[in-house]
Design a protein around this motif. Structure first.
Motif: not given
Length: 303
Positions: A77-91
């Protein structure tokens, strides 16, 4: 001393959180919650249950999986704010922490079990990545566990299939199946033929993996049947390449079997592919030449 107890506690608490999350959604997912709670119980209290208790727990997991009552993940539910490829950094923090932690923890044997440093470091990496996500993305406290549970709902029972099949391999090895297979195959391998032993070993690893769905399940059987008695003791081979290349031959079988459901069927379901066997068909052209290469390579190493 920090060892598997730390790993099992973190895993058990995560599955307990998934169980609570499955009960928090509407309509409640009772079967999913029971499935996750049983896994959490295995991780947190498996030592206290004993062999019979753990066996009953596994049968209960199978019954829930076969009941057809487990449901897939609901839409977010709800919109997801795009984070780009930086979202892979925690992984990416997870493998880095696993590598660094393994090297560091081995220098602290009084604090960390030297046999389990990689698993401890991997678990610490997961917790570090989770902490970074909390600090950076600022989700609600329960959101990572809700989203993790939604993903687990989609993967479903196939998520624990590798562990189950690996356990099956250990059971086969303890029951003496490797010796039986060894007696049978030595009757067809020409005496003193290294090439024959390597071919049967490589093909056997792939074939047992296709049947069992996991190279870790096939390895105890084929190592007991051919790897140790013939290739190591008989031909004086180094155990390291025998084990490593044997596992690679087994992984070729993983690419070819629907029994490896988490690799070959779940992605097809998640991607909503029309051909459920499309993943296996696409992988066959890689698996078969790679299997032949592994067999030839092991022969050249042992010759």
């Amino acid at each position: 001393m920090i060892g598997l107890n730390f790993v099992y506690t973190v895993a058990g608490l995560a599955f307990a959180a998934f169980a609570l999350s499955a009960l928090a959604v509407r309509p409640r997912k009772w079967a999913n919650a029971a499935f996750y709670l049983l896994i959490a119980t295995s991780f947190l209290a498996g030592d206290l249950l004993g062999d019979v208790g753990n066996g009953v727990l596994v049968l209960a997991l199978v019954a829930l999986a076969a009941s057809g009552r487990m449901r897939g993940g609901e839409a977010r539910e709800g919109a997801v704010r795009p984070r780009g490829s930086r979202l892979f950094l925690p992984a990416l923090l997870i493998p880095v922490a696993a590598l660094v932690g393994t090297l560091v923890f081995k220098q602290l044997p009084a604090w960390f079990d030297p046999r389990e440093t990689t698993l401890v470091a991997l678990t610490a990496g997961v917790l570090l990545a989770l902490a970074v996500c909390y600090a950076w993305l600022r989700p609600g406290t329960a959101m990572p566990f809700h989203d993790g549970r939604r993903l687990m709902d989609d993967v479903s029972w196939a998520a624990i299939l590798p562990q189950m099949l690996a356990s099956l391999g250990a059971v086969f090895a303890l029951s003496g199946m490797g010796d039986v297979v060894g007696d049978l195959v030595t009757q067809v391998i020409p005496s003193g033929s290294l090439a024959g032993a390597v071919i049967v070993y490589g093909l056997g690893m792939a074939a047992f993996t296709i049947i069992m769905g996991n190279a870790f399940a096939a390895f105890p059987v084929m190592a007991t049947a051919i790897g140790i008695p013939l290739l190591v003791n008989g031909f004086g081979g180094d155990p390291a390449p025998v084990a490593a290349v044997g596992m690679l031959a087994g992984f070729c079988g993983t690419l070819l079997t629907p029994m490896a459901a988490n690799f070959n069927l779940v992605p097809a379901a998640l991607l909503d592919l029309k051909d459920r066997g499309g993943v296996i068909k696409a992988q066959a052209a890689t698996a078969l030449p790679l299997l032949a290469f592994n067999i030839v390579f092991l022969y050249l190493v042992l010759r």
